[in-house]
Design an enzyme around this catalytic site. Structure first.
Site, PDB file in Angstrom:
ATOM      1  N   LYS A  21       0.896  -1.485   0.016  1.00 59.07           N
ATOM      2  CA  LYS A  21      -0.222   0.019  -0.306  1.00 59.07           C
ATOM      3  C   LYS A  21       0.690   1.359   0.325  1.00 59.07           C
ATOM      4  O   LYS A  21       1.743   1.152   0.629  1.00 59.07           O
ATOM      5  CB  LYS A  21      -0.430   0.196   1.280  1.00 59.07           C
ATOM      6  N   ALA A 116       0.952  -7.226   5.082  1.00 56.93           N
ATOM      7  CA  ALA A 116       0.728  -8.324   3.983  1.00 56.93           C
ATOM      8  C   ALA A 116       0.557  -9.772   3.883  1.00 56.93           C
ATOM      9  O   ALA A 116      -0.455 -10.066   3.930  1.00 56.93           O
ATOM     10  CB  ALA A 116       1.281  -7.814   2.257  1.00 56.93           C
ATOM     11  N   ASP A 148      -1.636  -2.039   9.962  1.00 56.87           N
ATOM     12  CA  ASP A 148      -1.960  -2.177   8.329  1.00 56.87           C
ATOM     13  C   ASP A 148      -2.342  -3.285   7.920  1.00 56.87           C
ATOM     14  O   ASP A 148      -3.076  -3.456   6.268  1.00 56.87           O
ATOM     15  CB  ASP A 148      -0.710  -1.964   7.808  1.00 56.87           C
TER      16      ASP A 148
HETATM   17  O1  C5P Z   1       0.405  -1.591  14.632  1.00 59.61           O
HETATM   18  P1  C5P Z   1       1.989  -1.616  14.424  1.00 59.61           P
HETATM   19  O2  C5P Z   1       2.759  -3.110  14.944  1.00 59.61           O
HETATM   20  O3  C5P Z   1       2.255  -1.937  12.716  1.00 59.61           O
HETATM   21  O4  C5P Z   1       3.096  -0.494  14.491  1.00 59.61           O
HETATM   22  C1  C5P Z   1       4.532  -0.439  14.788  1.00 59.61           C
HETATM   23  C2  C5P Z   1       4.777   1.190  15.959  1.00 59.61           C
HETATM   24  O5  C5P Z   1       4.224   1.872  14.895  1.00 59.61           O
HETATM   25  C3  C5P Z   1       3.809   0.935  16.900  1.00 59.61           C
HETATM   26  O6  C5P Z   1       4.698   0.160  18.042  1.00 59.61           O
HETATM   27  C4  C5P Z   1       4.041   2.359  17.355  1.00 59.61           C
HETATM   28  O7  C5P Z   1       5.400   2.657  17.674  1.00 59.61           O
HETATM   29  C5  C5P Z   1       3.427   2.859  16.097  1.00 59.61           C
HETATM   30  N1  C5P Z   1       2.660   3.416  14.923  1.00 59.61           N
HETATM   31  C6  C5P Z   1       1.733   4.964  15.876  1.00 59.61           C
HETATM   32  N2  C5P Z   1       1.038   4.626  15.721  1.00 59.61           N
HETATM   33  C7  C5P Z   1       0.088   4.218  14.484  1.00 59.61           C
HETATM   34  C8  C5P Z   1       0.284   3.042  14.588  1.00 59.61           C
HETATM   35  C9  C5P Z   1       1.922   2.682  14.736  1.00 59.61           C
HETATM   36  O8  C5P Z   1       2.727   5.558  17.179  1.00 59.61           O
HETATM   37  N3  C5P Z   1      -0.791   4.649  14.428  1.00 59.61           N
END
Ligand code: C5P
Length: 312
Positions: A21, A116, A148
């Site tokens: 994406k 993905a 994501d």
């Molecule tokens: O949700 P995901 O594991 O992809 O997120 C990775 C990191 O990105 C999180 O630990 C956080 O530090 C940051 N993040 C954030 N706010 C979001 C998505 C991700 O701060 N909305």
């Protein structure tokens, strides 16, 4: 005449393809106590794909091939392995599966390649194990794995709020052609968000939505979409990887309708006027030496889907 050998019938395998994406717009609010940032984003799924083949196995095993495969863990920390485990736990099965991932989406590139993989794995295991979970349950499991991952299931064009995991499909007309400048060295998403916090200590709690972009997508107007591309994380990504500014400048010089850092970077996405123009932009990235590799793609495309299922 076809012969069905009994032992072959057990080698059932399911192949699922899920897209990478880009965030056409990514607006970020103030960090919340749980460490996450409220987002208002518009996702577009693009034709750079991860293929996951799930086949019957004993225990949970994983192999990876394709672009930058050597940088992907093959143990249980891999997000696809965690997806299989989460689904098995949810339905009370043993996670008996071999996952093979073939990668096209750059690793740690801001294009949600790992997400993905997780989305594709949820759908592949749900089919392989015949668990038949409703879409909403797959979505919940996806959101628990990463912000994501739900969009990897949904695909096309969608508005994301919350952590980016609460999705509403968005209307989008026409095709958008892209050239991507990829870097060998990835950027850590938490580090980019931390740099964002340092740069924007007084940002509003919850970001607003992006009316101009949504109108441009509805109208199918690539010029207006190009002008409306926006990424609140770009400044932070440029601070950590200053060379990306040059890639953006090269894209503009070569006539891109818009150019931004994709998600938390370091991939730079340039919107082209046509497929041919996307190839030209990719060549401009290469000629200027601002990318370690390049890709072209079109969006929007579908989310995770089964492309092959059955007995071998
Ligand atoms: O949700 P995901 O594991 O992809 O997120 C990775 C990191 O990105 C999180 O630990 C956080 O530090 C940051 N993040 C954030 N706010 C979001 C998505 C991700 O701060 N909305």
């Amino acid at each position: 005449m076809s012969l069905i050998r009994p032992e072959a019938r057990s080698e059932r395998e399911v192949r699922v393809r899920a897209p990478g994406k880009i965030n056409l717009s990514l607006r970020v609010g103030r960090r919340e106590p749980d460490g996450y940032h409220p987002l208002s984003t518009v996702f577009q799924a693009v034709s750079v794909y991860e293929d996951v083949v799930a086949s019957a196995g004993t225990g949970l095993t994983l192999t990876v091939t394709g672009a930058q495969a050597d940088r992907v863990p093959t143990d249980e920390t891999n997000l696809a392995a965690r997806a299989a485990r989460a689904l098995a736990d949810h339905v009370g099965l043993d996670a008996d599966v071999h996952l093979h991932i073939h990668k096209e989406v750059p690793v740690a590139g801001g294009m949600a390649g790992g997400s993905a993989d997780a989305a594709a794995t949820l759908l592949a295991c749900d089919t392989l194990w015949r668990t038949g979970l409703p879409r909403e349950v797959l979505h919940e499991l996806a959101a628990a794995l990463g912000s994501d991952v739900p969009f990897g299931l949904l695909g096309h064009t969608a508005i994301g709020t919350g952590r980016g995991d609460q999705l509403a499909p968005a209307l989008s007309r026409g095709e958008y052609h892209w050239a991507f400048a990829l870097q060998a060295e990835g950027l850590s998403t938490p580090r980019v968000y931390a740099a964002f916090d340092d740069l924007h200590p007084t940002v509003r709690a919850v970001p607003g939505s992006d009316v101009a972009l949504l109108q441009a997508l509805r109208a199918g107007d690539p010029h207006a979409v190009g002008l409306a591309l926006h990424n609140d994380l770009q400044e932070a990504a440029l601070e950590l990887a200053p060379g990306l500014a040059e890639a953006i400048a090269v894209a503009h010089d070569a006539g891109a309708l818009g150019a931004i850092v994709s998600g938390s970077g370091p991939t730079v996405a340039a919107l082209a006027r046509s497929r041919q123009h996307a190839l030209l932009l990719a060549a401009a990235f290469t000629a200027a030496g601002v990318a370690d590799s390049v890709l072209t793609a079109v969006g929007p495309v579908a989310g995770a889907r089964i492309i092959q299922s059955g007995h071998e």
